[in-house]
Scaffold this motif. Structure first.
Motif, PDB file in Angstrom:
ATOM      1  N   LEU A 259       0.831  -1.206   0.000  1.00 31.13           N
ATOM      2  CA  LEU A 259       0.000   0.000   0.000  1.00 31.13           C
ATOM      3  C   LEU A 259       0.867   1.258   0.000  1.00 31.13           C
ATOM      4  N   LEU A 260       1.918   1.269   0.822  1.00 27.92           N
ATOM      5  CA  LEU A 260       2.813   2.423   0.843  1.00 27.92           C
ATOM      6  C   LEU A 260       3.539   2.602  -0.483  1.00 27.92           C
ATOM      7  N   LEU A 261       3.899   1.503  -1.119  1.00 30.00           N
ATOM      8  CA  LEU A 261       4.564   1.600  -2.420  1.00 30.00           C
ATOM      9  C   LEU A 261       3.628   2.151  -3.491  1.00 30.00           C
ATOM     10  N   LEU A 262       2.363   1.771  -3.427  1.00 30.24           N
ATOM     11  CA  LEU A 262       1.412   2.226  -4.433  1.00 30.24           C
ATOM     12  C   LEU A 262       0.959   3.667  -4.184  1.00 30.24           C
ATOM     13  N   VAL A 263       0.654   3.991  -2.946  1.00 31.10           N
ATOM     14  CA  VAL A 263       0.119   5.309  -2.615  1.00 31.10           C
ATOM     15  C   VAL A 263       1.245   6.308  -2.386  1.00 31.10           C
ATOM     16  N   GLY A 264       2.299   5.877  -1.764  1.00 25.15           N
ATOM     17  CA  GLY A 264       3.405   6.765  -1.435  1.00 25.15           C
ATOM     18  C   GLY A 264       3.274   7.272  -0.014  1.00 25.15           C
ATOM     19  N   ALA A 265       4.401   7.414   0.613  1.00 25.50           N
ATOM     20  CA  ALA A 265       4.413   7.909   1.988  1.00 25.50           C
ATOM     21  C   ALA A 265       4.360   9.432   1.971  1.00 25.50           C
ATOM     22  N   PRO A 266       3.730  10.024   2.974  1.00 24.14           N
ATOM     23  CA  PRO A 266       3.739  11.487   3.056  1.00 24.14           C
ATOM     24  C   PRO A 266       5.160  11.969   3.377  1.00 24.14           C
ATOM     25  N   ILE A 267       5.764  12.666   2.447  1.00 23.03           N
ATOM     26  CA  ILE A 267       7.172  13.027   2.546  1.00 23.03           C
ATOM     27  C   ILE A 267       7.399  14.171   3.532  1.00 23.03           C
TER      28      ILE A 267
END
Length: 87
Positions: free
Chosen positions: A16-24
């Motif tokens: 999920l983190l790879l698809l959505v992306g982490a809040p940078i």
């Protein structure tokens, strides 16, 4: 819980983190804050090392490291003044 279930949940979260992306931005702010606190602890260490001849000693803890790290040299001077005249 079974190990398979735990591994599946963790794998799903990573996916999920790879698809959505982490809040940078929040992660970057937390990292910068931690670096500043570590720099503050380093400043306090040098103050205690070189200030021992003058009788200066400011304890190194989270509060004093945060003050000296976020405020820099003026924060370090404020800690010295507090230690000398108030305490």
């Amino acid at each position: 819980m079974e190990p398979i279930i735990v591994i599946s949940i963790l794998g799903g979260l990573v996916l999920l983190l790879l698809l959505v992306g982490a809040p940078i931005k929040p992660i970057r702010l937390i990292g910068q804050g931690i670096v500043k606190i570590m720099i503050g602890a380093l400043l306090l260490f040098f103050l205690n090392a070189f200030g021992s001849t003058l009788g200066l000693h400011v304890p190194i803890n989270l509060a004093t490291s945060t003050v000296s790290g976020l405020l820099g040299i003026p924060g370090l001077v404020a800690l010295i003044v507090i230690e000398r005249f108030i305490l």
